[in-house]
Each structure stands twice: as C-alpha cells, then as structure tokens.
Design a protein around this motif. Structure first.
Motif: not given
Lengths: 222, 222, 222, 222
Positions: A8, A12, A38, A43-51
């Motif tokens: 979190h 991250t 990821a 985390i989920q792979s889509g969540s990578l795109y928050n970073h």
DNA sequence: AATGAATGAGATTTCATTCAT
DNA sequence: AATGAATGAAATCTCATTCAT
C-alpha cells in the motif's frame, strides 16, 4: 520473495522498481511479464498502472536514474585525484565497487539498451557517452604524459569498460573473494593493461589517427 | 498452391539460422517472434516447423553449434604454441578475430544463456567451461613460470574474456580501424594486463587460496 | 445464432463480416467486443486476426464497401430518368428499398462514422459526400426548372436523407406494411415536401446565398 | 491534501452533466471512459462517485431529464394552437429550435437508447412514445379534417421526426444560415410533405388498416 | 467532497504451435 | 516442404467501481 501482500501507499512504487530490476536482470525486459512483476509486488497487474505509465517507461526510468546516479558518484570518486594513474585506479575501484553493489542496475543498463524505444535509446546513449568520456579522458591524459601506452584510446576505453562491467555476470556476495580482493585484482589488470610494456610482436599497424572517442552506433534495426 | 514465394529446398534451414542469428542479436530471443523470423525467410510461420522443432531448440542449436566450432578452431589456433605468452597472444588474436567474424553468434552465446531451458543451459555451460578453462590454464601456466602476474586467476580469466567479448557490441566492418589494428590493440591490453608490474598501492589483500576455476553459478530463477 | 462451430476456410471471413454488422448495429462499435464477435462466428478471438488486421480496419472495410455498393446501385437506379421528379422518385424508391434490405450496413455507415480514426473518417466522408451530391443535384435541377421549391437546397438534402435513413431504426420485415407501401409512403412525403406549395407564414427570411452543398464538418474532438 | 485542484461544491454535478453530454455526444456512451469524464471536470475518477451512482445512471438521468424537459416545453409551445396546420408548424418550429439549442441532449436521447439497461430502456421508450404521440395526433387530426394527406400516419410520424432530428448531426452555431432560416426551411419541407398533393405514380397499395401508432420494437439483443 | 491506490474483469492483440490440405 | 487457418494461452493495458484517508 519479500512479498508484501497488498502493498500500500508510497512504498509500492519502490517495491515495483526493486522487483522490476531483479526480474529484468534475471529474465530480460522482453521476457519479464507485468503479471510476474505485479505478483512479486503483491498487487494485481492492472494496479501497476497507478504507478507506472507503461512497461517501457519503467525500463527507461530505471536505466536513466541509474546512469545519472552512476555519473554523480563517479565524479565524487574522482574528486581530488591528480595524476592519470591515480585517476584510473580510482575509476576502477569505484566502478568495480559500484557494480558489486548495484549489479542489477548496471547489467540492465548495459544489456537492455536494445529494448528501449528510439527516443529513449537516444537519451540513454547520450548519458552513457558522458560516462565513457570520463574514462577516455583519463586514458588520453595518461598517454599524453607518457604514463600509459595503448594502441588505440577508443578501443582501450571500450575494452576496459567491458572488462570491468563483466563483474556483474558472475559476482555474488559471500563468494570466495572479498570485495577488496576483487577490486585489487581488477586494479592490477587495468593498470597493467595500459602500462608501457611488451610490444606486440607485430609491425605495420595503421595507427589510429584520432584519439577522440566516437559515438558507438546503434545496432542496425529493421 | 504451395510454394508460391519464398525460399525452399535445402537452403531454407540455412536461411532460418542466419535470420535467427540476426534477429536474436538485434532484439533478443524473447523479443524475436517466429512470425518475424518466418517473414525474414520468406515463408509462413507454420512452415518453420518443417525445419525446427521449437523456438527453444533453434536457440539451443545455434548456441551449441557456435561453441563447438569455437572450441574446434581455438584448439587449431593454439596448436604448436609453446610458451604462455605465445599461447595468450594466440588466444587473443583468435578470439578477437573470430568475434569480429561471427559477432552475432558470439553475442548470443553470451547474452542468451538465460533464455535456455535448464537442461539446455547445463549443456551449454559445460561447453563454455571448456573454453574458459583453456584460458585459465594458459594464465596458470604463465603464473607458475613467473611470466605472468595476476591477483586471482579466476577473476583474471573472467575479466579477460569479458574484455575480449566486448568487441561484438561495437565492432562493425568498415570502421575506423583495420582488423589487424583491433587485434593488436587487444593483444597489447591483455598481454600487459597480466605482465608482472606495478603493484597496486594497497596491501593486506586476502590472497586467493585456490586457483582452480570454479563453475559460475547460474543466476537464481523463480 | 447460425453458429457454424469451428468455421473453416474462406467462409470465415464472410461470417465475420456478417456477424460484425449485426453486432455493431445492435451494440455499437465500441460496445462490441471481439470476443463476442469471435463467439458468434464460432472461433477463438485470436483467430479473428487470421482474417482482419484490427477491429478498426473491420469497421472501415464494412463501411467503405457498403458506401461503394450504395453508390454503384444508386447510379444504376437513376439510369434513364429524365426529369427531376422522376429522378427524385427513383432516388427515394431506391434508397428506401436498399435500406430495408441492408439496414445494418446503412445504420452503421451513418452512426459509426465517429468511431473511425481520422484517416479512415476522411475517406468515408469523401465517399458519403458523393452520395449526398447526387441528391443535392436532383433538387437543384428541380428548383432550377421550377418543379421543386425549397428554402435551402443543402438543408433540404440533409433533411431528406435523414428522413429516408430513419427507416432502419424501425423497419423490420414482416411488419404491418408491405415494402411497397413503405416506399409509397416515403415517395409521397418526399415528393410533396419539395413541391411548390404553402408558403410558411413568416417573412423576412435571409435567403441562402449559395446553393452549393458544403462539406459537413466533423464534430469537434478532444 | 484533498481539494487541491478541480471544481468542487454544488457546481461539480453540473460540470459532470455538461461534460458527460459532450463526451457521449462525441464518442458515444460505451467509448466514453469515466476517467475522461473526470479529467474533463478536473477531478479524479473516484470522486465522480460522490455525485453519480454508476455510469449507467448518469446516462439514464441525462436522457430522462432531457425528454421530460422536451415534453414540458413542447406542450407550452403547442398551447393555444387550434388547427392542425398551426399545430404542425408550431411543432416543427419548437422541435427545430430546441434541437439547435440542445443538440447534445437530443442526439444522445436518440442514439444511446441501445446503451440503456432494459429497465431504463423501457422507461425512456415510454416517455419518448408520449412525444411521438403528440405528433401522430396532430397528423391524424389533419388527415381527418382533410387538411393533410399521408399514406400512413405511423410512417409519416417516424419520418418527420427523423427529418427534424437530423439537424443535430450537422448544425453548428455561426454557420451559413440563421436559426430562423433553418426553421423556415424545415417548416416548408414538413408542411408540404403532408399537404394533399401529387399522387405517387403507383397504384394498388395496400392501405394501412390502422392509424394508431404502434410501439417501436427494441432491436433484438442477445 | 476529494484523493490515490486498490480490485477484478475484460479489452485488443500477439504468441508458439498444430494440422489438414 | 509450404500454406492458411485454427488453437489456447498470455501479453499489455483500460475499465468501472470501491474505499480508507
């Protein structure tokens, strides 16, 4: 392995960079999937795109930040060295030490340039050129002062960098040799390699006309 | 309907190998798609399977055949050389020359080992070890006879190989230097690097206890 | 519904086009997923790419082919008509009939232009302009000969096309009216609409200075 | 930390509706992402959910509010009109004017019905039916009184609505024609289109048995 | 009322590989 | 020995939505 499940907040991004470095080092950029990355981060792979914005940007950032840091620290290491031999010794010691500490970054910055998109590639090659020029200048100075002898400065520059960078393909902490021993071994090799010495038993060599270091071309692409 | 365009006959396999070498050199094994390869050859990707069994086998074959050839030719080049310096000079000359001729093969054999499946990896590393041992033996002999001086034979072996192999990242025919000049430049560097010479200005180095060459570990995988 | 499971060979492309037309008609281009489309055809979604290059190209092809066919058939329908009223009647009859037969194509060609990428959009709008000009020319001729009366030719062109194209939002075969009745209803409406007739009870209208038909602008995008 | 940039307070909802209308108009409901919408408003996409419950509800609200307003204003526009021709002229003037003012709302309410979930779809179609019935009633009255002549009232209703609604695909303020001219052009077309007039040169048409307006079926879905 | 980071599903597209012809 | 069409898995990336802060 350090899977901080459900990672979190601001940690991250750091976890992504660290895991990315290791995975690219091990498998290569193309072979590393963002799912793997990821999963490593937890985390989920889509969540990578928050970073990150894209996989390519991640690579670019890692490489660029590394080279900038490398240059910064090199200049600090050379500070105050006066004669070419001291400079060269300092260069070797710094380079070897740094490569043992950051072998992932160093390896990637050398082996994954071909994975950079043209624009990013240009930017990195320009930075890398600055680093190469530091060594080339040391060699040139030593040759001018008669302390060093090389057949061709550009070739020597590339060769010494290759020699030094080779470490990160085999170094692992806790091995047979101490860090100091490894540094010493490389200092001996490099300092000797440019020492005036045994002429090769060949003649009529076309001497290099220029001692300025030329930009390496990018490998041709299709 | 079949065989409308593209190469055919026994030349196809050779075309696949040549195109494969170039594409892997340029993009890396993982980033080269078989569609690309097929397009380069002028056939459909399905047709590749009349010639290769898998993508992985193609890589393995290319690397293995290269290293076998390398060993064969190295032994021929060393034939009749008596003292360590001559042997080392011959090694360097052979290695550099060979790398300028076959830079694709050489580069791949060094950079794509990580793309080999475990079994194939083991086989190649064993072959590569034989090549490395040739150089290590030359260095050991030279040290024993007092002709050479190195801090650590294993480190020197890896360093010299890295130095020599670096060529294929920048060499391009038609460049500023002749092949002979490039060879001479490397001979000077390598011969000097192991010459008894300027002691590094450090002391109390933990000397390497063993001079046998250890197997390089494979980078840990997940 | 006509799920030809494991569809094979040259029929697949036709099945893709037909299913694509229906799905885009029903859900819109953006809302139609290629998985849906592939399922409809009875193949895996990746297999679509043996037949189309991208989703966007599929849309473009469907729209372009439709408009070309429309133009071709319109010109055939107008062949031999002499006076403006006959031409207009033929235009209406053709347009209505065609739209009842190909309502999917017609609807998509009107409603999904915004889903076309700029280059494709330009190409289609150019084609559509040719169709619009056919009607505008008929109206202009009728006005010149005193047979028709309109306030503005461009507005009338767009209005009549909108009127006629509206059919494909509600027509369904087997409905209350025969095709002929529907055609007749539209002939009456359109022929009357341009008949010299009841002046609107307004005055001081700024008459249109030009009666050439201008290109419709594309809706502004961000 | 919160509320650094972007609109806030009670104006945000209005900004969301306005931006939503424009984006749906331009790209379609399915192709508009909530990220886009949020960016347009100047907030993060998560913040949208302080104002809307789902994307679907946003669409539904926009369409429903529009149709309600449309009905309310139509009834006001028809107030006091006595004979069918006056009513029809008032209908056209109102509809055209309204569509020029609210082209986004009008277009969406016509083209995005298919994007409504079944329950929302039913609700909107019921409202739309009320609007259509106003026009159908005017036409029926005019036919009964002998002022109008149409082949089929339902077809004429749909056709006239399509004709009038077409405006929002091409109208842009500041164009070649004034609003009044555009209204006049449409009044002429519509009033003429239902005027007793030139019989189509066809015979034996199966006359429509019923003149009640039937509900349009929803396009079949899967 | 806004943020930033997460989710889980799903988008389009590419991949290595297979196989009937 | 080549093709063209298929598969099933996996790639990168986007989506609507949620929720602690």
């Amino acid at each position: 392995m350090a899977r901080t499940i459900g990672s979190h907040g601001p940690k991250t991004m750091e976890a992504i960079r660290k895991a990315g470095l290791r995975l690219i080092f091990e498998h290569g950029y193309a072979a590393m999937s963002l799912r793997q990355l990821a999963a490593e981060v937890g985390i989920q792979s889509g969540s990578l795109y928050n970073h990150i914005s894209t996989k390519q940007e991640l690579l670019f950032d890692l490489v660029r930040d590394h080279i900038n840091e490398l240059l910064r620290q090199l200049d600090r290491a050379l500070l105050g060295k006066q004669n070419p031999a001291d400079k060269l010794r300092a260069f070797v010691a710094f380079h070897v030490t740094y490569h043992m500490t950051k072998k992932h970054e160093v390896f990637i910055a050398n082996s994954e340039l071909r994975s950079l998109e043209p624009k990013n590639y240009e930017a990195i090659v320009a930075l890398r050129g600055a680093y190469e020029r530091r060594l080339a200048a040391i060699l040139a100075e030593g040759v001018a002062e008669g302390e060093f002898e090389v057949v061709d400065i550009q070739v020597a520059t590339f060769a010494i960098l290759a020699l030094l960078t080779g470490i990160c393909t085999w170094y692992r902490p806790g091995g047979r040799l101490t860090k100091q021993a490894i540094v010493a071994a490389h200092e001996k090799l490099v300092l000797s390699s440019v020492a005036p010495g045994p002429a090769p038993d060949r003649t009529n060599i076309k001497r290099a006309p220029s001692r300025s270091i030329a930009a390496r071309g990018r490998p041709e692409r299709r």
